[in-house]
Design an enzyme around this catalytic site. Structure first.
Site, mmCIF file in Angstrom:
data_model
loop_
_atom_site.group_PDB
_atom_site.id
_atom_site.type_symbol
_atom_site.label_atom_id
_atom_site.label_comp_id
_atom_site.label_asym_id
_atom_site.label_seq_id
_atom_site.Cartn_x
_atom_site.Cartn_y
_atom_site.Cartn_z
ATOM 1 N N LYS A 73 -1.207 -0.851 -4.236
ATOM 2 C CA LYS A 73 -2.410 -0.042 -3.971
ATOM 3 C C LYS A 73 -1.776 1.218 -3.748
ATOM 4 C CE LYS A 73 -4.857 0.071 0.409
ATOM 5 N NZ LYS A 73 -5.556 -0.780 1.411
ATOM 6 N N LEU A 74 -2.422 2.282 -4.438
ATOM 7 C CA LEU A 74 -2.272 3.494 -4.358
ATOM 8 C C LEU A 74 -3.550 4.227 -3.321
ATOM 9 C CD1 LEU A 74 -1.529 4.721 -7.933
ATOM 10 C CD2 LEU A 74 -0.051 4.014 -6.107
ATOM 11 N N LYS A 75 -3.122 4.948 -2.271
ATOM 12 C CA LYS A 75 -3.956 5.725 -1.725
ATOM 13 C C LYS A 75 -4.346 6.964 -2.440
ATOM 14 C CE LYS A 75 -4.077 3.576 2.380
ATOM 15 N NZ LYS A 75 -5.269 3.021 2.909
ATOM 16 N N ASP A 105 -13.772 -2.036 2.845
ATOM 17 C CA ASP A 105 -12.847 -2.137 4.111
ATOM 18 C C ASP A 105 -13.832 -1.763 5.358
ATOM 19 O OD1 ASP A 105 -10.813 -1.899 6.004
ATOM 20 O OD2 ASP A 105 -9.408 -0.546 4.701
ATOM 21 N N SER A 121 0.810 -1.118 -0.010
ATOM 22 C CA SER A 121 -0.066 0.007 -0.040
ATOM 23 C C SER A 121 0.978 1.388 0.106
ATOM 24 C CB SER A 121 -0.954 -0.056 1.218
ATOM 25 O OG SER A 121 -1.661 1.121 1.443
ATOM 26 N N ASN A 160 -10.246 5.314 1.316
ATOM 27 C CA ASN A 160 -10.545 5.518 2.866
ATOM 28 C C ASN A 160 -11.611 6.607 2.973
ATOM 29 O OD1 ASN A 160 -7.200 4.928 3.208
ATOM 30 N ND2 ASN A 160 -8.627 4.195 4.673
ATOM 31 N N LYS A 166 -10.033 -7.332 7.560
ATOM 32 C CA LYS A 166 -9.015 -7.322 8.547
ATOM 33 C C LYS A 166 -9.539 -7.743 9.935
ATOM 34 C CE LYS A 166 -7.642 -2.672 6.697
ATOM 35 N NZ LYS A 166 -7.703 -1.357 6.776
ATOM 36 N N ASP A 170 -7.183 2.853 -2.897
ATOM 37 C CA ASP A 170 -8.051 3.054 -1.860
ATOM 38 C C ASP A 170 -8.168 4.497 -1.309
ATOM 39 O OD1 ASP A 170 -9.036 2.656 0.687
ATOM 40 O OD2 ASP A 170 -7.204 1.626 1.730
ATOM 41 N N GLY A 198 -4.274 -4.565 5.817
ATOM 42 C CA GLY A 198 -3.365 -4.523 6.843
ATOM 43 C C GLY A 198 -3.670 -3.292 7.614
ATOM 44 N N GLU A 234 -11.262 0.759 -3.412
ATOM 45 C CA GLU A 234 -11.597 0.338 -2.096
ATOM 46 C C GLU A 234 -11.970 1.572 -1.025
ATOM 47 O OE1 GLU A 234 -8.049 -1.257 -0.288
ATOM 48 O OE2 GLU A 234 -8.728 -1.068 1.922
HETATM 49 O O1 SMG Z 1 -0.444 -2.590 6.702
HETATM 50 O O2 SMG Z 1 0.246 -2.123 4.729
HETATM 51 C C1 SMG Z 1 -0.263 -1.722 5.659
HETATM 52 C C2 SMG Z 1 -1.306 -0.604 5.338
HETATM 53 C C3 SMG Z 1 -2.191 -1.016 4.638
HETATM 54 O O3 SMG Z 1 -3.480 0.958 3.337
HETATM 55 C C4 SMG Z 1 -3.365 0.072 4.348
HETATM 56 N N1 SMG Z 1 -4.185 0.273 5.242
HETATM 57 O O4 SMG Z 1 -7.555 1.395 4.746
HETATM 58 O O5 SMG Z 1 -6.378 -0.135 4.080
HETATM 59 C C5 SMG Z 1 -6.393 0.892 4.694
HETATM 60 C C6 SMG Z 1 -5.239 1.163 5.448
HETATM 61 C C7 SMG Z 1 -5.422 1.671 6.678
HETATM 62 C C8 SMG Z 1 -4.382 2.036 7.602
HETATM 63 S S1 SMG Z 1 -4.177 3.753 7.635
HETATM 64 C C9 SMG Z 1 -5.181 4.409 8.776
HETATM 65 MG MG MG Z 2 -8.406 0.414 3.457
#
Ligand code: SMG
Ligand code: MG
Length: 369
Positions: free
Chosen positions: A161-163, A239, A135, A191, A263, A189, A291, A214
């Site tokens: 995975k790009l935020k 998620d 990620s 969020n 998760k 993703d 994760g 996501e």
């Molecule tokens: O564990 O590699 C990891 C992070 C993966 O992007 C990741 N987690 O929304 O999936 C998600 C984020 C939540 C963590 S940031 C608050």
């Molecule tokens: Mg997520």
């Protein structure tokens, strides 16, 4: 199994690089570790709650508080506690799934260690290696992002995975797709950073052949995700919205997702995570293991979970060095784009005492109620 003592540790691990998402930026990884001690075994659990309540309503201090005040006293008073009964013993407390997950994980670890059985075997793993994705956080510039992705691909990660967030979506996705080509397994993703009013904008991501998008919308907006799904070609993966097997079944029935991120910490533990896996499998919905920047403890459990048969997509289960210079367990290492699933009793890994001491900021031992 009778629990003799529970020791809580608050730990703080510096991240190798800041991790920015639409929720904020993290420089360190905090966790509450739960150590369950029985007459002839011990087990470790890890809570995934963060510094603040931006990802979920839970946060480190709420976890410590509810553990000490409400979740642990009935366990310490009980004659018999097992992984299968611990959720029932904590059932009087609503919510607080991250805190409950840490307790169940520790009890399960202690119990399985006493049998000499691994997490993977107990949950029904069908493989001893799991595909590893990574990620990648929001960066200050596209060139900086391309450098980061280049580094991860050189290490062998199997998908990126790009935020994303408003203002950091089409341009970075286009740049990564153009630079690394059509074969790159790429997903995004958000969020929960968008609303249904952004549907036409998000549909422009369809041009980039993403594996999934996501959690584009608010965690409670399950119907909105179903509506958005009708306007996108890119599959929606949930998620934050999936907190239980029941919520997974509801989201699937509504057509809100075609893929689920599981998760264990978010859903109350590994046993509920397995139930979600089963509900999704029964509905033909593929899953992958998410994760929360876990230490080696949570990573060990997640690697075991990701070895179940319906985990058909690479997870956010990256190697220890993606997060930490020094993990608190023996490090997880990327080998041919995969992590090995631990095979030893319980989690198969334990905290290294020296490292644990270094990252621990508080130790608390709640007394029986
Ligand atoms: O564990 O590699 C990891 C992070 C993966 O992007 C990741 N987690 O929304 O999936 C998600 C984020 C939540 C963590 S940031 C608050
Ligand atoms: Mg997520």
């Amino acid at each position: 199994m009778r629990i003799e003592r529970v020791v809580l540790r608050r730990v703080n691990l510096p991240l190798v690089s800041p991790f920015r998402t639409s929720l904020g930026i993290e420089y360190d990884k905090p966790a509450v570790l739960v150590q369950v001690i029985t007459k002839d075994s011990e087990g470790w659990g890890e809570s995934v709650s963060g510094f603040d309540a931006s990802y979920s309503s839970e946060y480190i201090e709420s976890t410590l508080d509810v553990l000490q005040r409400h979740l642990l006293p009935p366990l310490l008073a009980a004659e018999q506690v097992t992984a299968s009964t611990v959720a029932g013993l904590m059932g009087g407390v609503k919510g607080h799934r991250m805190a409950k997950a840490a307790v169940e994980m520790a009890v399960m670890d202690a119990e399985l260690r006493s049998y000499g059985m691994s997490f993977a075997t107990s949950m029904g793993a069908v493989t001893d290696r799991v595909a590893s994705g990574v990620s990648v956080g929001i960066m200050d510039s596209v060139p900086e992002l391309l450098d980061a992705v280049t580094g991860y691909l050189e290490q062998g990660y199997q998908r990126i995975k790009l935020k994303i967030e408003p203002g950091w979506d089409l341009a970075p996705v286009r740049a990564v797709r153009e630079r690394f080509g059509d074969d790159l397994v790429l997903q995004v993703d958000a969020n929960a950073a968008y609303t249904l009013g952004d549907a036409r904008h998000l549909a422009r991501l369809d041009a980039f052949d993403l594996l999934l998008i996501e959690q584009p919308l608010d965690e409670e907006d399950v119907r909105g995700h179903a509506e958005l799904a009708r306007q996108l070609v890119t599959p929606i993966c949930l998620d934050e919205s999936i907190v239980s097997a029941r919520s997974a079944a509801d989201a699937i029935a509504l057509g809100a997702c075609r893929i689920v991120n599981i998760k264990p910490g978010r859903v109350g533990g590994y046993l509920e995570a397995r139930r979600i896996h089963d509900v999704c499998a029964a509905n033909g919905i593929p899953v992958w293991c998410g994760g929360m920047l876990e230490t080696g403890l949570g990573r060990a459990g997640n690697a075991a979970l990701a070895a179940l048969p319906n985990f058909t997509l690479p997870g956010d289960v990256s190697a220890s060095d993606r997060y930490f210079a020094t993990d608190i367990t023996e490090p997880f290492v990327l080998r041919d784009g995969c992590l090995d699933v631990p095979s030893g009793p319980g989690l198969g890994v334990s905290p290294l005492p020296d490292v644990l001491a270094e990252v621990t900021t508080a130790v608390l031992e709640p007394a029986a109620g």
